[in-house]
Scaffold this active site. Structure first.
Site, PDB file in Angstrom:
ATOM      1  N   ARG A 165      19.457  20.120 -21.120  1.00 13.15           N
ATOM      2  CA  ARG A 165      19.048  21.415 -20.529  1.00 13.15           C
ATOM      3  C   ARG A 165      18.221  22.264 -21.483  1.00 13.15           C
ATOM      4  O   ARG A 165      18.119  23.477 -21.342  1.00 13.15           O
ATOM      5  CB  ARG A 165      20.246  22.218 -20.026  1.00 13.15           C
ATOM      6  CG  ARG A 165      21.019  21.522 -18.947  1.00 13.15           C
ATOM      7  CD  ARG A 165      21.743  22.515 -18.053  1.00 13.15           C
ATOM      8  NE  ARG A 165      22.416  21.824 -16.978  1.00 13.15           N
ATOM      9  CZ  ARG A 165      23.649  21.334 -17.059  1.00 13.15           C
ATOM     10  NH1 ARG A 165      24.343  21.491 -18.159  1.00 13.15           N
ATOM     11  NH2 ARG A 165      24.167  20.709 -16.037  1.00 13.15           N
TER      12      ARG A 165
ATOM     13  N   LYS B 228       3.070  25.563 -22.132  1.00 14.53           N
ATOM     14  CA  LYS B 228       2.900  24.712 -20.948  1.00 14.53           C
ATOM     15  C   LYS B 228       3.210  23.279 -21.359  1.00 14.53           C
ATOM     16  O   LYS B 228       2.592  22.749 -22.286  1.00 14.53           O
ATOM     17  CB  LYS B 228       1.465  24.785 -20.425  1.00 14.53           C
ATOM     18  CG  LYS B 228       1.194  25.985 -19.542  1.00 14.53           C
ATOM     19  CD  LYS B 228      -0.169  25.856 -18.877  1.00 14.53           C
ATOM     20  CE  LYS B 228      -0.501  27.077 -18.066  1.00 14.53           C
ATOM     21  NZ  LYS B 228      -1.883  27.039 -17.521  1.00 14.53           N
TER      22      LYS B 228
ATOM     23  N   GLU C 109     -13.210  23.740 -26.177  1.00 12.31           N
ATOM     24  CA  GLU C 109     -12.171  24.753 -25.922  1.00 12.31           C
ATOM     25  C   GLU C 109     -12.343  25.958 -26.862  1.00 12.31           C
ATOM     26  O   GLU C 109     -11.993  27.073 -26.511  1.00 12.31           O
ATOM     27  CB  GLU C 109     -10.765  24.152 -26.090  1.00 12.31           C
ATOM     28  CG  GLU C 109     -10.431  23.015 -25.129  1.00 12.31           C
ATOM     29  CD  GLU C 109      -9.923  23.492 -23.752  1.00 12.31           C
ATOM     30  OE1 GLU C 109      -9.880  24.704 -23.502  1.00 12.31           O
ATOM     31  OE2 GLU C 109      -9.583  22.616 -22.935  1.00 12.31           O
TER      32      GLU C 109
ATOM     33  N   LYS D  53      -5.485  33.118 -27.668  1.00  6.22           N
ATOM     34  CA  LYS D  53      -4.580  32.516 -26.685  1.00  6.22           C
ATOM     35  C   LYS D  53      -3.230  33.235 -26.700  1.00  6.22           C
ATOM     36  O   LYS D  53      -2.670  33.525 -25.643  1.00  6.22           O
ATOM     37  CB  LYS D  53      -4.397  31.015 -26.943  1.00  6.22           C
ATOM     38  CG  LYS D  53      -3.389  30.416 -25.983  1.00  6.22           C
ATOM     39  CD  LYS D  53      -3.619  29.001 -25.622  1.00  6.22           C
ATOM     40  CE  LYS D  53      -2.669  28.615 -24.479  1.00  6.22           C
ATOM     41  NZ  LYS D  53      -2.767  27.230 -24.088  1.00  6.22           N
TER      42      LYS D  53
ATOM     43  N   GLU E 180       1.364  32.624 -16.078  1.00  4.17           N
ATOM     44  CA  GLU E 180       0.100  32.563 -15.328  1.00  4.17           C
ATOM     45  C   GLU E 180       0.196  33.167 -13.923  1.00  4.17           C
ATOM     46  O   GLU E 180      -0.107  32.518 -12.932  1.00  4.17           O
ATOM     47  CB  GLU E 180      -0.419  31.113 -15.258  1.00  4.17           C
ATOM     48  CG  GLU E 180      -1.909  31.071 -14.948  1.00  4.17           C
ATOM     49  CD  GLU E 180      -2.527  29.697 -15.147  1.00  4.17           C
ATOM     50  OE1 GLU E 180      -2.217  29.043 -16.157  1.00  4.17           O
ATOM     51  OE2 GLU E 180      -3.324  29.307 -14.290  1.00  4.17           O
TER      52      GLU E 180
ATOM     53  N   ARG F 195      -3.624  34.838 -17.546  1.00  5.39           N
ATOM     54  CA  ARG F 195      -3.609  33.551 -18.244  1.00  5.39           C
ATOM     55  C   ARG F 195      -4.634  32.584 -17.633  1.00  5.39           C
ATOM     56  O   ARG F 195      -5.134  31.693 -18.316  1.00  5.39           O
ATOM     57  CB  ARG F 195      -2.205  32.929 -18.241  1.00  5.39           C
ATOM     58  CG  ARG F 195      -2.153  31.653 -19.066  1.00  5.39           C
ATOM     59  CD  ARG F 195      -0.753  31.230 -19.435  1.00  5.39           C
ATOM     60  NE  ARG F 195      -0.795  30.003 -20.218  1.00  5.39           N
ATOM     61  CZ  ARG F 195       0.220  29.516 -20.904  1.00  5.39           C
ATOM     62  NH1 ARG F 195       1.363  30.152 -20.933  1.00  5.39           N
ATOM     63  NH2 ARG F 195       0.088  28.392 -21.593  1.00  5.39           N
TER      64      ARG F 195
ATOM     65  N   ASN G 101      -8.663  29.184 -18.132  1.00  7.21           N
ATOM     66  CA  ASN G 101      -9.207  28.068 -17.352  1.00  7.21           C
ATOM     67  C   ASN G 101     -10.700  28.207 -17.105  1.00  7.21           C
ATOM     68  O   ASN G 101     -11.244  27.529 -16.231  1.00  7.21           O
ATOM     69  CB  ASN G 101      -8.466  27.948 -16.016  1.00  7.21           C
ATOM     70  CG  ASN G 101      -7.022  27.557 -16.221  1.00  7.21           C
ATOM     71  OD1 ASN G 101      -6.703  26.767 -17.103  1.00  7.21           O
ATOM     72  ND2 ASN G 101      -6.133  28.130 -15.438  1.00  7.21           N
TER      73      ASN G 101
ATOM     74  N   HIS H 204     -12.765  25.246 -16.152  1.00  7.25           N
ATOM     75  CA  HIS H 204     -11.855  24.155 -15.795  1.00  7.25           C
ATOM     76  C   HIS H 204     -11.942  23.736 -14.326  1.00  7.25           C
ATOM     77  O   HIS H 204     -11.568  22.625 -13.992  1.00  7.25           O
ATOM     78  CB  HIS H 204     -10.407  24.525 -16.144  1.00  7.25           C
ATOM     79  CG  HIS H 204     -10.109  24.409 -17.611  1.00  7.25           C
ATOM     80  ND1 HIS H 204     -10.763  25.157 -18.568  1.00  7.25           N
ATOM     81  CD2 HIS H 204      -9.235  23.622 -18.287  1.00  7.25           C
ATOM     82  CE1 HIS H 204     -10.281  24.840 -19.761  1.00  7.25           C
ATOM     83  NE2 HIS H 204      -9.363  23.914 -19.627  1.00  7.25           N
TER      84      HIS H 204
ATOM     85  N   HIS I 258     -12.269  19.944 -13.816  1.00  5.40           N
ATOM     86  CA  HIS I 258     -11.282  19.078 -13.152  1.00  5.40           C
ATOM     87  C   HIS I 258     -11.944  18.220 -12.084  1.00  5.40           C
ATOM     88  O   HIS I 258     -11.588  17.054 -11.907  1.00  5.40           O
ATOM     89  CB  HIS I 258     -10.144  19.916 -12.567  1.00  5.40           C
ATOM     90  CG  HIS I 258      -9.233  20.463 -13.636  1.00  5.40           C
ATOM     91  ND1 HIS I 258      -8.423  21.551 -13.452  1.00  5.40           N
ATOM     92  CD2 HIS I 258      -9.019  20.060 -14.916  1.00  5.40           C
ATOM     93  CE1 HIS I 258      -7.750  21.796 -14.566  1.00  5.40           C
ATOM     94  NE2 HIS I 258      -8.089  20.907 -15.476  1.00  5.40           N
TER      95      HIS I 258
ATOM     96  N   HIS J 231     -11.819  15.595 -21.682  1.00  3.25           N
ATOM     97  CA  HIS J 231     -11.487  16.899 -21.096  1.00  3.25           C
ATOM     98  C   HIS J 231     -12.330  18.028 -21.699  1.00  3.25           C
ATOM     99  O   HIS J 231     -12.930  18.828 -20.971  1.00  3.25           O
ATOM    100  CB  HIS J 231      -9.992  17.178 -21.279  1.00  3.25           C
ATOM    101  CG  HIS J 231      -9.591  18.531 -20.788  1.00  3.25           C
ATOM    102  ND1 HIS J 231      -9.568  18.855 -19.452  1.00  3.25           N
ATOM    103  CD2 HIS J 231      -9.254  19.667 -21.452  1.00  3.25           C
ATOM    104  CE1 HIS J 231      -9.206  20.121 -19.311  1.00  3.25           C
ATOM    105  NE2 HIS J 231      -9.010  20.634 -20.510  1.00  3.25           N
TER     106      HIS J 231
HETATM  107  N1  GLY Z   1      -4.459  25.476 -21.275  1.00  5.62           N
HETATM  108  C1  GLY Z   1      -4.365  26.628 -20.473  1.00  5.62           C
HETATM  109  C2  GLY Z   1      -3.118  27.401 -20.668  1.00  5.62           C
HETATM  110  O1  GLY Z   1      -2.369  27.136 -21.584  1.00  5.62           O
HETATM  111  O2  GLY Z   1      -2.842  28.299 -19.919  1.00  5.62           O
END
Ligand code: GLY
Length: 370
Positions: free
Chosen positions: A122, A144, A186, A228, A238, A242, A246, A249, A253, A267
């Site tokens: 957990r 994430k 990035e 960030k 997000e 946040r 992107n 992106h 994608h 990527h």
């Molecule tokens: N890679 C995008 C984020 O961490 O929100």
């Protein structure tokens, strides 16, 4: 030369340490987190060959023992079978609730190991030791974690913040030029989304950075991580801001899906092309100055990166098919595609209000230039 970025998330706050030689100091850095002098490391076979012994020595210098599992390198590892193997292995290592899992690798390993740590007993703590530029400036920070599903990328996962991130800028020296530059996509993204002066700094210092200048690398990674961290602290899960991360992106994608997530397009390469397309779209919608898309493209090109759809080898589907692929994106809310557009360099914003025709015509023109 070393810099520390603090991510102030209350009882889940942590430091991201950026600088050369951190692998060798891993023991001293991680020891304060440990209840017992033992860690379980998840890595991939390529990174293990290059850096696992360095990490072992760094940990041993503080008397910390380490067991490691090296998974195959590559995006296919971010899947249920490898995830299951990793979790079963961690259990077989008798990792306890108060132990720490270490992720040594790029984005694939960081995401998979973070998710394994999130669900193991957990939730156990984990330390990110990102070895790619992309992982240092993006995926290792912000919590994430996850794996891919047959339905799409990153669809299974959890928010689980690391307890520490050690971004050793010396290990970037082992990346291929192509992987380094993909990660740089990035870095450029941060300047474009929120800091025009950083973009200007990159225009001036990008060549030194890719040439290996360590102080420039530390500065670029730490600045990206700080940007960030600021965004993640405002919007950890997000719900709003946040999504700015992107930028580029949505296009990326679609292009990654169209190229089968293969070596045809990495990527970060897709992010750079996607940023250029997002600025083109913003300019056509009258949102940003007309010269901005050319300036974005000029910098990406000057760095020797893929800039246009013409730089992607092989066939691409039609503009309409690419727009359909965008519809699979996680950022679809109530069936509406959300785009990150810009009012200028360093001034991105999130919107669902984008005429499909405008997206189609940007892509049709970009495909016509191939
Ligand atoms: N890679 C995008 C984020 O961490 O929100």
């Amino acid at each position: 030369m070393e810099k520390t970025v603090h991510v102030p998330l209350g009882d889940r706050a942590y430091d991201v340490i950026v600088g050369p030689g951190l692998l060798a100091q891993a023991g001293a850095r991680i020891a304060p987190l440990l209840r017992r002098r033992k860690v379980a490391v998840l890595t991939d076979e390529n990174v293990a060959a290059l850096h696992l012994e360095g990490l072992r020595a760094g940990l041993a210098s503080e008397g910390i023992e380490m067991e490691a599992l090296a998974l195959p390198a590559g995006e296919a590892t971010k899947s249920w079978p490898h995830f299951e193997r990793a979790v079963e292995w961690l259990l077989s290592q008798k990792v306890e609730r108060n132990d720490v899992v270490v992720a040594l690798g790029g984005g694939v390993i960081g995401d998979l190991a973070g998710f394994a740590a999130a669900v193991l007993r957990r939730g156990v703590r984990f330390v990110q030791i990102p070895t790619s530029l992309l992982a240092q400036v993006d995926s290792s920070v912000g919590g994430k974690t996850g794996i891919n599903a047959p339905h799409g990328k990153n669809l299974i996962g959890a928010f689980h913040q690391p307890s520490l991130v050690l971004a050793d800028t010396e290990v970037l020296g082992t990346l291929t030029a192509r992987d380094f530059l993909a990660g740089y996509g990035e870095v450029v993204k941060y300047g474009l989304l929120g800091d025009a002066s950083f973009f200007e700094w990159l225009e001036q210092n990008g060549p030194a950075l890719s040439g290996g200048d360590m102080a420039t690398r530390v500065q670029a990674v730490a600045h990206s991580v700080q940007m960030k961290a600021d965004i993640v602290v405002r919007d950890e899960t997000e719900q709003g801001d946040r999504a700015l991360l992107n930028l580029g992106h949505t296009f990326c994608h679609a292009l990654e899906a169209a190229t089968g997530y293969s070596g045809r397009l990495l990527h970060g390469e897709g992010v750079a092309i996607g940023c250029a397309l997002a600025f083109e779209l913003s300019s056509r919608l009258g949102l940003c100055p007309q010269e901005d898309p050319s300036r974005v493209r000029a910098h990406i090109k000057a760095m020797g990166m893929k800039t246009d759809l013409a730089d992607i080898e092989g066939d691409l589907p039609s503009a309409a098919a690419l727009v359909d692929l965008m519809g699979q994106d996680k950022k679809v809310v109530d069936g509406q595609l959300r785009f990150i557009l810009a009012r200028g360099i360093g001034e991105a914003f999130v919107t669902a209000d984008v005429p499909k025709d405008a997206v189609l015509s940007v892509l049709e023109d970009a495909l016509a230039d191939r």
